[in-house]
Design a protein around this motif. Structure first.
Motif, mmCIF file in Angstrom:
data_model
loop_
_atom_site.group_PDB
_atom_site.id
_atom_site.type_symbol
_atom_site.label_atom_id
_atom_site.label_comp_id
_atom_site.label_asym_id
_atom_site.label_seq_id
_atom_site.Cartn_x
_atom_site.Cartn_y
_atom_site.Cartn_z
ATOM 1 N N VAL A 1 45.538 44.126 -1.983
ATOM 2 C CA VAL A 1 45.604 45.693 -0.906
ATOM 3 C C VAL A 1 44.538 46.054 -0.584
ATOM 4 N N LEU A 2 44.525 46.028 0.613
ATOM 5 C CA LEU A 2 43.257 46.716 2.024
ATOM 6 C C LEU A 2 42.610 47.897 1.299
ATOM 7 N N THR A 3 42.086 48.500 1.280
ATOM 8 C CA THR A 3 41.375 50.086 1.808
ATOM 9 C C THR A 3 41.428 49.961 2.588
ATOM 10 N N HIS A 4 40.487 48.921 3.939
ATOM 11 C CA HIS A 4 40.300 48.965 5.076
ATOM 12 C C HIS A 4 39.961 47.533 5.545
ATOM 13 N N ALA A 5 40.219 46.877 7.010
ATOM 14 C CA ALA A 5 40.455 46.345 6.733
ATOM 15 C C ALA A 5 39.044 45.641 8.057
ATOM 16 N N HIS A 6 37.930 46.039 8.051
ATOM 17 C CA HIS A 6 37.042 45.556 8.197
ATOM 18 C C HIS A 6 36.322 44.554 7.592
ATOM 19 N N PHE A 7 36.081 43.526 8.485
ATOM 20 C CA PHE A 7 35.646 42.015 8.375
ATOM 21 C C PHE A 7 35.388 41.817 6.814
ATOM 22 N N ASP A 8 34.495 42.943 5.832
ATOM 23 C CA ASP A 8 33.709 42.412 5.132
ATOM 24 C C ASP A 8 34.367 43.056 4.120
ATOM 25 N N HIS A 9 35.473 43.080 4.051
ATOM 26 C CA HIS A 9 36.695 43.559 3.071
ATOM 27 C C HIS A 9 38.104 42.703 3.451
ATOM 28 N N LEU A 10 37.809 41.388 4.292
ATOM 29 C CA LEU A 10 39.014 41.153 4.611
ATOM 30 C C LEU A 10 38.849 39.615 4.330
ATOM 31 N N GLY A 11 38.239 38.940 4.196
ATOM 32 C CA GLY A 11 36.889 37.656 3.557
ATOM 33 C C GLY A 11 38.425 36.655 3.717
ATOM 34 N N PHE A 12 38.751 36.845 2.450
ATOM 35 C CA PHE A 12 39.384 35.517 2.521
ATOM 36 C C PHE A 12 41.357 36.701 2.143
ATOM 37 N N ALA A 13 41.416 37.416 2.492
ATOM 38 C CA ALA A 13 42.838 37.681 3.037
ATOM 39 C C ALA A 13 43.656 36.932 3.533
ATOM 40 N N ARG A 14 43.317 36.409 5.191
ATOM 41 C CA ARG A 14 44.415 34.982 5.506
ATOM 42 C C ARG A 14 44.333 34.168 4.481
ATOM 43 N N ARG A 15 43.443 33.859 3.538
ATOM 44 C CA ARG A 15 43.649 32.188 2.883
ATOM 45 C C ARG A 15 44.421 32.444 1.440
ATOM 46 N N ILE A 16 45.083 33.937 1.366
ATOM 47 C CA ILE A 16 45.153 34.081 0.475
ATOM 48 C C ILE A 16 46.555 34.241 -0.060
ATOM 49 N N GLN A 17 47.230 34.708 1.307
ATOM 50 C CA GLN A 17 48.407 35.331 2.003
ATOM 51 C C GLN A 17 49.366 33.625 2.222
ATOM 52 N N THR A 18 47.900 32.940 2.997
ATOM 53 C CA THR A 18 48.786 31.654 3.508
ATOM 54 C C THR A 18 48.923 30.677 2.875
ATOM 55 N N GLU A 19 47.754 30.378 1.652
ATOM 56 C CA GLU A 19 47.441 29.398 0.171
ATOM 57 C C GLU A 19 48.535 29.590 -1.243
ATOM 58 N N TRP A 20 48.542 31.410 -1.454
ATOM 59 C CA TRP A 20 48.449 31.679 -2.478
ATOM 60 C C TRP A 20 50.112 32.621 -2.081
#
Length: 260
Positions: free
Chosen positions: A74-93
């Motif tokens: 869950v993202l409080t917001h999507a600034h880069f410093d809160h999005l760092g591993f988001a794509r990886r957790i989405q695609t790999e897990w």
């Protein structure tokens, strides 16, 4: 846990267990993310920076969980410093990523976001922020990939994810920023709507984030009312140490600090 100084925060990745019941704080490069346990499952709140990925793996192991038990990011917001591993957790897990609909553009384009003041001037005016920004850069702040396919949530709803937080709409830092309230744990994950360390100034204490990264500071100050309405005793910010003096004292100090 008492608030750490900036020097303590810079010693390296730190997992602090049970900063609130069943909520664990993972601090890395002056950025916080949180692991929220409910039974066998985990919700991760915010995705820190790319170099936090191996740190996350160790943190899950430390609390006795496996990647397969992570049910949501869950993202409080999507600034880069809160999005760092988001794509990886989405695609790999194959973990769903949740956020407010107004964050979708920033999530796709992490470096295209509204801010009121030029970021380049802050290191000159606020040299205390240089070590903070340097640590964030070393942890991959400028190589965060965008994320597609957000699952949207609405303000005021209870998310059907482990921990079942209530969504507290708190725009200003970004236009879709949302804090997460865990009433049964008496805790508020404030994201960057209220922090205890401003990465751009290096200033500590309860405050809103400086104009270098905030879209609308007046709106951010107004959103403190929504945070305060939760009545939470424990405030868990996106940057800085845990605030245990209650949300009302935090918002009072943030209003007094004003805009930087």
């Amino acid at each position: 846990m008492t608030q750490r100084t900036r020097t303590e925060e810079n010693k390296g990745p730190q997992l602090t267990r049970n900063v609130a019941p069943g909520i664990h704080r993972l601090a890395h490069a002056f950025v916080n993310c949180y692991l929220v346990e409910e039974g066998d499952d985990v919700t991760i709140v915010d995705a820190a920076l790319p170099a936090t990925w191996p740190v996350l793996l160790r943190a899950l192991e430390a609390i006795g969980k496996r990647p397969a038990q992570v049910a949501a990011l869950v993202l409080t917001h999507a600034h880069f410093d809160h999005l760092g591993f988001a794509r990886r957790i989405q695609t790999e897990w194959n973990v769903p990523v949740w956020g407010h609909a107004s964050e979708a553009y920033i999530a796709r384009h992490p470096y295209r976001y509204a801010h009121e003041a030029p970021r380049s001037l802050y290191p000159l005016r606020h040299p205390k922020g240089i070590p903070v920004l340097g640590a964030m850069t070393a942890a991959g702040a400028w190589r965060v990939p965008g994320v597609e396919d957000l699952n949207y949530f609405a303000p005021g709803t209870v998310l059907d994810v482990p921990g079942r937080p209530s969504v507290v709409f708190s725009p200003g830092h970004t236009f879709g920023h949302c804090a997460l309230h865990f009433p049964q744990r008496d805790a508020l994950l404030s994201g960057d709507a209220l922090v205890t360390l401003d990465p751009y100034t290096g200033g500590s204490g309860a405050q809103i984030v400086s104009k270098a990264a905030t879209a609308d500071s007046m709106q951010a100050l107004a959103s403190l009312d929504s945070l305060e309405a939760t009545g939470a005793s424990i405030v868990l910010p996106g940057h800085g140490g845990v605030w245990r003096q209650g949300i009302a004292s935090a918002t009072r100090q943030a209003r007094a600090a004003g805009v930087s």
